[in-house]
Design an enzyme around this catalytic site. Sequence first.
Site, PDB file in Angstrom:
ATOM      1  CG  HIS A  87      -2.006  -1.012   1.149  1.00  5.02           C
ATOM      2  ND1 HIS A  87      -2.870  -1.267   2.190  1.00  5.02           N
ATOM      3  CD2 HIS A  87      -2.364  -1.864   0.151  1.00  5.02           C
ATOM      4  CE1 HIS A  87      -3.707  -2.242   1.832  1.00  5.02           C
ATOM      5  NE2 HIS A  87      -3.408  -2.618   0.613  1.00  5.02           N
ATOM      6  CD  GLU A 141      -3.970  -2.138   6.606  1.00  6.09           C
ATOM      7  OE1 GLU A 141      -4.901  -1.919   7.401  1.00  6.09           O
ATOM      8  OE2 GLU A 141      -4.074  -2.906   5.633  1.00  6.09           O
ATOM      9  CG  ASP A 144      -4.288   1.868   3.906  1.00  7.90           C
ATOM     10  OD1 ASP A 144      -3.251   2.556   3.758  1.00  7.90           O
ATOM     11  OD2 ASP A 144      -4.300   0.781   4.506  1.00  7.90           O
ATOM     12  CG  ASP A 203      -7.032  -9.984   4.201  1.00  7.67           C
ATOM     13  OD1 ASP A 203      -7.857 -10.409   3.376  1.00  7.67           O
ATOM     14  OD2 ASP A 203      -6.349  -8.954   3.966  1.00  7.67           O
ATOM     15  CE  LYS A 223      -8.818  -7.523   1.953  1.00 10.50           C
ATOM     16  NZ  LYS A 223      -7.556  -8.132   1.459  1.00 10.50           N
ATOM     17  CB  SER A 226     -11.784  -5.345   5.510  1.00  9.38           C
ATOM     18  OG  SER A 226     -10.676  -4.709   4.924  1.00  9.38           O
ATOM     19  CE  LYS A 248      -7.357  -3.760   7.031  1.00  8.85           C
ATOM     20  NZ  LYS A 248      -6.430  -4.875   7.029  1.00  8.85           N
TER      21      LYS A 248
HETATM   22  P1  PGA Z   1      -6.063  -4.863  -0.233  1.00  9.30           P
HETATM   23  O1  PGA Z   1      -5.574  -4.848   1.251  1.00  9.30           O
HETATM   24  O2  PGA Z   1      -7.407  -4.275  -0.320  1.00  9.30           O
HETATM   25  O3  PGA Z   1      -5.047  -4.070  -0.979  1.00  9.30           O
HETATM   26  O4  PGA Z   1      -6.056  -6.300  -0.673  1.00  9.30           O
HETATM   27  C1  PGA Z   1      -6.423  -4.853   2.346  1.00  9.30           C
HETATM   28  C2  PGA Z   1      -5.925  -5.775   3.425  1.00  9.30           C
HETATM   29  O5  PGA Z   1      -4.974  -6.534   3.227  1.00  9.30           O
HETATM   30  O6  PGA Z   1      -6.488  -5.797   4.507  1.00  9.30           O
HETATM   31 ZN    ZN Z   2      -5.017  -7.798   5.118  1.00 10.86          ZN
END
Ligand code: PGA
Ligand code: ZN
Length: 522
Positions: free
Chosen positions: A209, A218, A261, A372, A397, A424, A448
């Site tokens: 990122h 992160e 982000d 994740d 996600k 997320s 998140k």
């Molecule tokens: P990404 O990352 O949306 O770039 O895949 C988000 C995360 O890893 O939490």
């Molecule tokens: Zn992640």
Amino acid sequence: MSVQEYLDKHMLSRKIEDAVNAAVRAKTPDPSNHMRKAVPSVITKVKARQILDSRGIPTVEVDLYTNKGMFRASAPSGATSGMYEAIELRDGDKGTYLGNGVSRAVRNINEKICEALTGMDPTLQAHVDQAMIDLDKTEKKNELGANAILAVSIAACKAGAAEKEASELSTWLFSILSVPLYKHIADLSGKTNLNLPVPAFTLISGGKHAGNNLAIQEIMILPVGAKKFEEAVQMGSETYHHLKAVITEKYGAHECNVGEDGGLAPNVARHVFREGLDLVKEAIDRTGYKERIKIALDVAATDFCIGTKYDLDSKSPNKSGQNFKSVEDMIEMYKELCKDYPIVSIEDPFDKEDWDHVKYFSGLGLCQVVGDDLLMSNPKRIERAIRETACNALLLKVNQVGTVTEAIEVVKMAKDAHWGVVVSQRSGETEDSFIADLSVGLATGQIKAGAPCRGERLAKYNQVLFLSTDLSMLSSSFPYLMKMCGGFLATNLHQEVVLQLLRIEEELGEHSIYVGDDWRQS
Ligand code: PGA
Ligand code: ZN
């Protein structure tokens, strides 16, 4: 499809008959208006277009129309994508948007999905989603594109919420007292004990990122000690700005650029984890909030796993090759870090296929262990992780699953296993704030959505803020609304409205509960 087939498919003759009967029964002086309101709304058109996400990369935006209005949604997109997640459809033509165009996905919506969904009831989310799954026919939604399907699914969910409102309340109250999106989502999932999630604010960005040398993706803060969501936002924002000052003092203002982000992205020296954590700890100390703020990491370790080793220098220009860690070293390091910093959650501590070590690490009980890349929000991977007790929290996600219905199902799986659930963002976001309502409606306990800065991130946090303040505002304006309705109490309709107000007021108190210390509840 012939007109007769269309009428039969959507049971329109029956619906019109019911509306005529309702108008006759009500002896209304305005039958056409009465009938228009009595006929349940259906999807009349779905229109998509290509827009740009927060990274300047194309994504899909949809306008879904019903008799009640237009409902807009868009699909996010991430830096990581794996073989177990729903596939976003990109054009692949290198001469246009470097191959990232989504015109095929847009065309699929405007032609195939529009035709399949026209006439459907938007309140029946599972039917709408299933119609698209049936039309797509592939396991990973690669025919129509998960980006196409998700954007339509979210727009339908918004339309479904509006339809419920309009059918339950008179039109003039509709604008004042809408049944919110989160409430519709809660109804779809059968959830009744709602609350406002703890936000996981990204303070430092690295990994894929950001262009700095930080291997981990992160460093986040969780204001679990806040009394209200509003206070959590304040704590997050203040810590972010203190961090900016700390980084400026230590490295200069040029190190205060941000990642995708919105997290600050300084170049740290050799102690990849500790140096970043020290900066955050210093920022927290300056706020005075102390132990009311906890720390979470998204290591995203797959991105710097080489064979069986982890290259903490993977992003340094002059790689020395000296900073390779074995999986045992990583475990020791995490143990130390959990001891020295208020770390309560670690996401993807190891490579996404290293089930054994993530299981071992979760078993140590040092903190929440979030899957994740490990899970990719895939129901089969989640089922396996639950069976093998590999981790103890799901990072959801939505675009990796592909529809609202399937997202609700995986959250249920995780909650039934007493896992934590983090709804997320993706690194490529839009202004769509759907995940805010999703996290409230499913009472996930955690959201998140990046840093407490940059519009597309704040769209989510501000929406939760709106839900918290809007709910209490509605509650306090209730006596006023009662007065307004008082004159009309003679009619059944308005008695219904007042009862509805009472029901909503009753719910409000519960809804504005900030989950706080109970952030891992299920
Ligand atoms: P990404 O990352 O949306 O770039 O895949 C988000 C995360 O890893 O939490
Ligand atoms: Zn992640």
